[in-house]
Write a protein that holds these residues in place. Structure first.
Motif, mmCIF file in Angstrom:
data_model
loop_
_atom_site.group_PDB
_atom_site.id
_atom_site.type_symbol
_atom_site.label_atom_id
_atom_site.label_comp_id
_atom_site.label_asym_id
_atom_site.label_seq_id
_atom_site.Cartn_x
_atom_site.Cartn_y
_atom_site.Cartn_z
ATOM 1 N N VAL A 275 34.917 49.613 42.463
ATOM 2 C CA VAL A 275 35.345 49.284 43.826
ATOM 3 C C VAL A 275 34.486 48.149 44.384
ATOM 4 C CG1 VAL A 275 35.482 50.145 46.191
ATOM 5 C CG2 VAL A 275 36.332 51.559 44.313
ATOM 6 N N ALA A 276 33.177 48.226 44.180
ATOM 7 C CA ALA A 276 32.298 47.153 44.659
ATOM 8 C C ALA A 276 32.520 45.861 43.881
ATOM 9 C CB ALA A 276 30.838 47.592 44.555
ATOM 10 N N THR A 277 32.805 45.973 42.582
ATOM 11 C CA THR A 277 33.059 44.786 41.750
ATOM 12 C C THR A 277 34.283 44.029 42.222
ATOM 13 O OG1 THR A 277 32.044 45.793 39.796
ATOM 14 C CG2 THR A 277 33.600 43.997 39.414
ATOM 15 N N VAL A 278 35.380 44.742 42.486
ATOM 16 C CA VAL A 278 36.599 44.037 42.890
ATOM 17 C C VAL A 278 36.436 43.419 44.273
ATOM 18 C CG1 VAL A 278 38.117 45.351 41.385
ATOM 19 C CG2 VAL A 278 37.700 46.185 43.709
ATOM 20 N N GLY A 279 35.537 43.967 45.095
ATOM 21 C CA GLY A 279 35.248 43.321 46.369
ATOM 22 C C GLY A 279 34.646 41.943 46.172
ATOM 23 N N ILE A 280 33.860 41.779 45.108
ATOM 24 C CA ILE A 280 33.300 40.466 44.774
ATOM 25 C C ILE A 280 34.380 39.570 44.177
ATOM 26 C CG2 ILE A 280 31.614 39.244 43.333
ATOM 27 C CD1 ILE A 280 29.925 41.861 43.425
ATOM 28 N N LEU A 281 35.132 40.096 43.205
ATOM 29 C CA LEU A 281 36.131 39.284 42.509
ATOM 30 C C LEU A 281 37.253 38.825 43.433
ATOM 31 C CD1 LEU A 281 36.483 41.323 39.189
ATOM 32 C CD2 LEU A 281 35.161 39.224 39.566
ATOM 33 N N ALA A 282 37.531 39.582 44.493
ATOM 34 C CA ALA A 282 38.600 39.220 45.430
ATOM 35 C C ALA A 282 38.142 38.226 46.488
ATOM 36 C CB ALA A 282 39.146 40.479 46.103
ATOM 37 N N ASP A 283 36.857 37.878 46.482
ATOM 38 C CA ASP A 283 36.333 36.928 47.471
ATOM 39 C C ASP A 283 36.983 35.559 47.294
ATOM 40 O OD1 ASP A 283 34.112 34.784 48.330
ATOM 41 O OD2 ASP A 283 33.753 36.646 49.430
ATOM 42 N N ASP A 284 37.214 34.863 48.388
ATOM 43 C CA ASP A 284 37.873 33.552 48.350
ATOM 44 C C ASP A 284 37.093 32.535 47.526
ATOM 45 O OD1 ASP A 284 39.949 34.474 49.923
ATOM 46 O OD2 ASP A 284 39.070 33.757 51.800
ATOM 47 N N ALA A 285 35.784 32.724 47.409
ATOM 48 C CA ALA A 285 34.959 31.755 46.674
ATOM 49 C C ALA A 285 35.110 31.896 45.163
ATOM 50 C CB ALA A 285 33.492 31.918 47.061
ATOM 51 N N VAL A 286 35.677 33.001 44.709
ATOM 52 C CA VAL A 286 35.810 33.243 43.277
ATOM 53 C C VAL A 286 37.115 32.614 42.788
ATOM 54 C CG1 VAL A 286 35.951 34.978 41.458
ATOM 55 C CG2 VAL A 286 34.523 35.383 43.470
ATOM 56 N N ASP A 287 36.993 31.682 41.893
ATOM 57 C CA ASP A 287 38.156 30.973 41.361
ATOM 58 C C ASP A 287 38.409 31.456 39.934
ATOM 59 O OD1 ASP A 287 40.243 29.239 41.026
ATOM 60 O OD2 ASP A 287 38.989 27.498 40.568
ATOM 61 N N LEU A 288 39.043 32.610 39.802
ATOM 62 C CA LEU A 288 39.319 33.160 38.487
ATOM 63 C C LEU A 288 40.431 32.369 37.801
ATOM 64 C CD1 LEU A 288 39.273 36.972 39.337
ATOM 65 C CD2 LEU A 288 37.725 35.836 37.739
ATOM 66 N N PRO A 289 40.230 31.944 36.569
ATOM 67 C CA PRO A 289 41.282 31.196 35.867
ATOM 68 C C PRO A 289 42.432 32.074 35.387
ATOM 69 C CG PRO A 289 39.381 31.473 34.448
ATOM 70 C CD PRO A 289 38.991 32.020 35.783
ATOM 71 N N ILE A 290 42.183 33.371 35.198
ATOM 72 C CA ILE A 290 43.239 34.307 34.819
ATOM 73 C C ILE A 290 43.135 35.537 35.712
ATOM 74 C CG2 ILE A 290 43.368 33.540 32.418
ATOM 75 C CD1 ILE A 290 41.751 36.008 31.608
ATOM 76 N N GLY A 291 44.207 36.285 35.794
ATOM 77 C CA GLY A 291 44.206 37.476 36.621
ATOM 78 C C GLY A 291 43.410 38.606 35.993
ATOM 79 N N VAL A 292 42.996 39.535 36.838
ATOM 80 C CA VAL A 292 42.295 40.735 36.396
ATOM 81 C C VAL A 292 43.077 41.941 36.906
ATOM 82 C CG1 VAL A 292 40.171 42.090 36.464
ATOM 83 C CG2 VAL A 292 40.051 39.575 36.423
ATOM 84 N N ASP A 293 43.660 42.687 35.985
ATOM 85 C CA ASP A 293 44.276 43.961 36.351
ATOM 86 C C ASP A 293 43.162 44.983 36.563
ATOM 87 O OD1 ASP A 293 46.784 42.930 36.159
ATOM 88 O OD2 ASP A 293 47.272 43.856 34.242
ATOM 89 N N VAL A 294 43.245 45.735 37.640
ATOM 90 C CA VAL A 294 42.249 46.746 37.976
ATOM 91 C C VAL A 294 42.929 48.108 37.893
ATOM 92 C CG1 VAL A 294 40.565 47.519 39.667
ATOM 93 C CG2 VAL A 294 41.204 45.094 39.571
ATOM 94 N N ALA A 295 42.294 49.038 37.190
ATOM 95 C CA ALA A 295 42.909 50.357 37.016
ATOM 96 C C ALA A 295 41.871 51.455 37.142
ATOM 97 C CB ALA A 295 43.605 50.458 35.661
ATOM 98 N N ALA A 296 42.144 52.405 38.028
ATOM 99 C CA ALA A 296 41.390 53.658 38.075
ATOM 100 C C ALA A 296 42.258 54.691 37.377
ATOM 101 C CB ALA A 296 41.114 54.068 39.518
ATOM 102 N N VAL A 297 41.774 55.207 36.270
ATOM 103 C CA VAL A 297 42.625 56.070 35.442
ATOM 104 C C VAL A 297 42.250 57.533 35.615
ATOM 105 C CG1 VAL A 297 43.156 54.290 33.759
ATOM 106 C CG2 VAL A 297 41.143 55.726 33.414
#
Length: 464
Positions: A275-297
């Motif tokens: 949960v804390a990680t995706v808060g970082i990855l979703a930040d506007d400053a993060v320019d991910l070149p590919i998408g990241v699927d997030v799953a709580a299983v």
């Protein structure tokens, strides 16, 4: 070994991510999330508590900036705990019969049943130790740990091998002090062939003293288990951060837990880290070149059922790699298990070198967490864990896995490292080759897994 170019790339990324990393370090959200999650209590696969936890995770994902958050239900076999008893009958020094009952915790997917038999001590419960004694028709007594210097032999392997050798029941003895019977599933999602319970280290000492193959007077034990396995529903909570690309990474953690405690360490810390990680990855400053699927299983603790469902649903040709957060956030230093992938190992080592933050990177594989359904299909993966320095699960899988054991500084710190690892795996210059099935099978054989995995019915058919 990471190159200077790779290390410099991560250091430049640190400057870009600094505001998001700083907010994570000072945030109280991780502690609040763990508090809400553990307040649910029982999060056993297929239970009402697991469903409540899924809704909590979905809300946390959405608040962190994950898009298209949804619950995806799947059918499973839910195991329900009833009472279990273990009575040891011996004679006192006057020759009078003495019966004593001990606390037990039935192991998930144990069938209901009664067994009255002699005890046999198989030590750590490795296949070699079981082969040395006659377990036929007896109740096997086996430790939760394994010999120093050897790989950790999983409970499913010990149980499966003992039952295959003729054992009528299984008594799983905690190797740690504290009157803490351990739990843990016997199979991957289906009713087992013999009743089994966990008992404390202190109880184990009594049982071993009266086993048929140890010096002293042998006793007779009566094991009774009341349990049932019924159809039920679990769910995975999924969403996405980053662009909507076909090629993507998968970030996963399980949110379920055993019903005997709060499952704060296993895996409350892990899902809080995500949960804390995706808060970082979703930040506007993060320019991910590919998408990241997030799953709580769901249902990891009863056989990786949620991860298996997810792997079956996804087009794995589009999944570049998997990061499974199972065990991160519990203890001080992060451990990255690369499951034979030199490329994912190199990414973790690069982040460690660039941040001057220790990450213990290990290449050896194992099949007992949510990366397994993907690894066995050739997808490179990392499992992010942490290590107390002691062998075994510690408080995990016992009554003592409670919120007071959590230090949320570890969660926040490991979330920052996880985010950096994910962004490094997503880098266009980072090649993530698929795993070769023959080489993977050889690695499992070299790590001495084949015998135990076959006993637990986990050896893939296409590895023959």
């Amino acid at each position: 070994m990471p190159s200077d170019t790779e290390i410099e790339r991560v250091r430049e990324r640190l400057d870009t991510l600094a505001p998001a990393l700083g907010r994570t370090w000072t945030s109280t959200d991780a502690w609040s999330f763990v508090t809400d999650l553990t307040a649910i209590g029982n999060r056993m696969g297929g239970s009402a508590g697991e469903a409540r936890a899924a809704d909590l995770v979905a809300d946390a994902f959405a608040a962190a900036g994950v898009r298209d958050v949804r619950n995806e239900e799947f059918e499973m076999a839910a195991w329900r705990r009833g009472d279990s008893t273990l009575t040891l009958t011996t004679s006192d020094r006057h020759g009078d019969e003495l019966a004593r009952e001990f606390e037990t915790v039935a192991l998930p997917y144990s069938p209901a049943g009664d067994v009255e038999a002699e005890l046999v001590d198989v030590g750590y419960g490795t296949p070699e130790e079981i082969d040395e004694v006659d377990v036929g028709g007896k109740l096997v007594v086996a430790s939760t740990t394994t010999p120093s210097g050897s790989r950790f032999v999983h409970r499913m392997e010990k149980f499966g091998y003992a039952v295959e050798a003729g054992a009528e029941g299984f008594l799983f003895v905690n190797h740690l002090d504290g009157q803490l019977p351990p739990t843990g599933s016997l199979t991957f999602g289906e009713e087992a062939e013999a009743p089994a319970v966990g008992v404390s280290k202190e109880t184990g000492a009594w049982l071993r003293e009266h086993a048929s193959n140890t010096p002293g007077e042998a006793g007779t034990a009566h094991l009774s288990v009341d349990a049932e396995t019924t159809p039920a529903t679990s769910r995975n909570v999924v969403g996405r951060v980053g662009p909507d690309t076909d090629k993507r990474l998968l970030l996963v953690a399980h949110y379920d837990g055993h019903d005997i405690a709060e499952a704060a360490l296993d895996n409350g810390c892990g899902i809080a880290t995500v949960v804390a990680t995706v808060g970082i990855l979703a930040d506007d400053a993060v320019d991910l070149p590919i998408g990241v699927d997030v799953a709580a299983v769901g249902c990891e603790e009863v056989g990786l059922l949620g991860a298996e469902e997810l792997a079956a649903e996804l087009d794995l040709d589009d999944v570049a790699g998997v990061v499974n957060v199972d065990g991160a956030g519990r203890f001080r230093d992060l451990v990255a298990l690369a499951h034979t992938s030199a490329a994912t190992a190199d990414a973790a080592e690069t982040v460690a070198r660039a941040t001057r933050h220790p990450i213990d990177v290990e290449l050896e594989p194992h099949p007992f967490s949510d990366q397994w359904p993907f690894v066995r299909r050739g997808v490179p993966a990392l499992q992010l864990h942490s290590d107390s320095g002691e062998r075994g699960r510690g408080w995990g899988h016992t009554h003592a896995d409670t919120r007071d054991k959590v230090d949320d500084r570890n969660i926040r710190e490991h979330a920052m490292l996880t985010a950096l690892i994910v962004t490094e795996l997503a880098d266009p210059d980072r090649d993530l080759p698929r795993l070769d099935a023959d080489e993977l099978a050889d690695a499992f054989r070299e790590a001495d897994f084949e015998t135990g995995m076959r006993a637990a019915d986990l050896w893939p058919a296409d590895w023959e």
